[in-house]
Design an enzyme around this catalytic site. Structure first.
Site, PDB file in Angstrom:
ATOM      1  N   GLN A 136       3.191  10.027   1.119  1.00 49.78           N
ATOM      2  CA  GLN A 136       4.479   9.314   1.207  1.00 49.78           C
ATOM      3  C   GLN A 136       5.393   9.641   0.029  1.00 49.78           C
ATOM      4  O   GLN A 136       6.592   9.387   0.097  1.00 49.78           O
ATOM      5  CB  GLN A 136       4.254   7.797   1.282  1.00 49.78           C
ATOM      6  CG  GLN A 136       3.605   7.364   2.598  1.00 49.78           C
ATOM      7  CD  GLN A 136       3.431   5.860   2.648  1.00 49.78           C
ATOM      8  OE1 GLN A 136       2.484   5.329   2.074  1.00 49.78           O
ATOM      9  NE2 GLN A 136       4.335   5.182   3.317  1.00 49.78           N
ATOM     10  N   HIS A 186      -4.383   1.748   7.602  1.00 52.44           N
ATOM     11  CA  HIS A 186      -3.040   2.334   7.655  1.00 52.44           C
ATOM     12  C   HIS A 186      -2.903   3.459   6.613  1.00 52.44           C
ATOM     13  O   HIS A 186      -2.404   4.541   6.917  1.00 52.44           O
ATOM     14  CB  HIS A 186      -2.008   1.221   7.411  1.00 52.44           C
ATOM     15  CG  HIS A 186      -0.577   1.658   7.432  1.00 52.44           C
ATOM     16  ND1 HIS A 186       0.309   1.248   8.394  1.00 52.44           N
ATOM     17  CD2 HIS A 186       0.125   2.464   6.594  1.00 52.44           C
ATOM     18  CE1 HIS A 186       1.507   1.791   8.151  1.00 52.44           C
ATOM     19  NE2 HIS A 186       1.411   2.530   7.062  1.00 52.44           N
ATOM     20  N   GLU A 187      -3.372   3.194   5.387  1.00 49.32           N
ATOM     21  CA  GLU A 187      -3.231   4.191   4.313  1.00 49.32           C
ATOM     22  C   GLU A 187      -4.115   5.408   4.562  1.00 49.32           C
ATOM     23  O   GLU A 187      -3.703   6.543   4.313  1.00 49.32           O
ATOM     24  CB  GLU A 187      -3.557   3.578   2.939  1.00 49.32           C
ATOM     25  CG  GLU A 187      -2.678   2.403   2.513  1.00 49.32           C
ATOM     26  CD  GLU A 187      -1.192   2.636   2.703  1.00 49.32           C
ATOM     27  OE1 GLU A 187      -0.728   3.790   2.654  1.00 49.32           O
ATOM     28  OE2 GLU A 187      -0.467   1.648   2.931  1.00 49.32           O
ATOM     29  N   CYS A 196       6.031   0.351   8.025  1.00 45.07           N
ATOM     30  CA  CYS A 196       5.671   1.464   7.146  1.00 45.07           C
ATOM     31  C   CYS A 196       6.894   1.836   6.315  1.00 45.07           C
ATOM     32  O   CYS A 196       7.990   1.959   6.852  1.00 45.07           O
ATOM     33  CB  CYS A 196       5.227   2.655   7.982  1.00 45.07           C
ATOM     34  SG  CYS A 196       4.783   4.088   7.005  1.00 45.07           S
ATOM     35  N   LEU A 197       6.670   2.026   5.009  1.00 44.54           N
ATOM     36  CA  LEU A 197       7.769   2.404   4.113  1.00 44.54           C
ATOM     37  C   LEU A 197       8.374   3.753   4.507  1.00 44.54           C
ATOM     38  O   LEU A 197       9.523   4.031   4.178  1.00 44.54           O
ATOM     39  CB  LEU A 197       7.267   2.464   2.664  1.00 44.54           C
ATOM     40  CG  LEU A 197       6.836   1.126   2.059  1.00 44.54           C
ATOM     41  CD1 LEU A 197       6.067   1.349   0.770  1.00 44.54           C
ATOM     42  CD2 LEU A 197       8.047   0.226   1.808  1.00 44.54           C
ATOM     43  N   GLY A 202       0.837  -1.188   0.000  1.00 42.80           N
ATOM     44  CA  GLY A 202       0.000   0.000   0.000  1.00 42.80           C
ATOM     45  C   GLY A 202       0.870   1.235   0.000  1.00 42.80           C
ATOM     46  O   GLY A 202       2.038   1.183   0.404  1.00 42.80           O
ATOM     47  N   HIS A 231      -2.551   7.724   6.879  1.00 44.16           N
ATOM     48  CA  HIS A 231      -1.532   8.564   6.236  1.00 44.16           C
ATOM     49  C   HIS A 231      -2.154   9.860   5.715  1.00 44.16           C
ATOM     50  O   HIS A 231      -1.516  10.917   5.756  1.00 44.16           O
ATOM     51  CB  HIS A 231      -0.893   7.832   5.042  1.00 44.16           C
ATOM     52  CG  HIS A 231       0.316   7.016   5.399  1.00 44.16           C
ATOM     53  ND1 HIS A 231       1.439   7.564   5.984  1.00 44.16           N
ATOM     54  CD2 HIS A 231       0.601   5.707   5.233  1.00 44.16           C
ATOM     55  CE1 HIS A 231       2.349   6.606   6.166  1.00 44.16           C
ATOM     56  NE2 HIS A 231       1.861   5.469   5.728  1.00 44.16           N
TER      57      HIS A 231
HETATM   58 ZN    ZN Z   1       2.803   3.651   5.949  1.00 42.69          ZN
END
Ligand code: ZN
Length: 175
Positions: A51, A146-147, A104-105, A46, A150
């Site tokens: 991000q 989660h997304e 998380c990236l 995702g 963000h």
């Molecule tokens: Zn994330």
């Protein structure tokens, strides 16, 4: 398509509330295609527009729900399903919650234990601006939550009951 740089903490854009999208132009289509490519290259399951430094309410999710198979049997390969969602909103959530480990990236090198709704219904628009709805459970529900966080400047450690540095063999899907 172009790979975009995934921003990490303490980039301020990750803490900003993203703007709703009302213009479904070429720039948006390019952003979406770039986000899909960037998510796949990471690799991740995702990605949210903040991000990659764009404070717009756009998320992409690609996840293959593992099929249930009897213990000891090998699960067949499942093709992942891609979701592109603009202005996503959780319109319904289960009373039940599940605790799971996520990464998380935008926060490399850490994972955390987070409680999420077990199932959610997410409403939003597709890339052409048409309404869409997704009913998600388990990991897919976790990824959507989660997304969407963000887009509100919320990162999983804000909700985590514990955060730690994973062992090399401890592998998590990154979102
Ligand atoms: Zn994330």
């Amino acid at each position: 398509m172009t790979l975009r740089t995934i921003l990490t903490l303490p980039e301020q854009v990750l803490r900003r509330k993203a703007r709703p999208v009302d213009c479904f132009d070429m720039d948006l289509q390019t952003l979406i295609d770039d986000m899909i490519e960037t998510m796949r290259a990471a690799p991740g399951v995702g990605l949210a527009a903040p991000q990659v430094g764009i404070s717009d309410r756009v998320i992409v999710v690609e996840y293959a729900e593992p099929p249930e198979v009897p213990e000891g049997e090998e699960a067949p390969e499942v093709k992942p399903k891609l979701y592109v969602m603009i202005n996503p909103e959780i319109v319904k959530a289960s009373k039940e919650t599940e605790t799971g480990v996520e990464g998380c990236l935008s926060i490399p090198g850490l994972v955390g234990e987070v409680e999420r709704f077990s199932t959610v219904q997410v409403k939003g628009l597709n890339r052409r601006g048409q309404p869409m709805k997704v009913k998600a459970e388990g990991w897919l529900a976790r990824i959507f939550q989660h997304e969407i966080d963000h887009l509100n400047g919320v990162l999983y450690p804000d909700r985590a009951t514990k955060v730690w540095k994973p062992e090399p063999e401890e592998e998590e899907d990154m979102v």
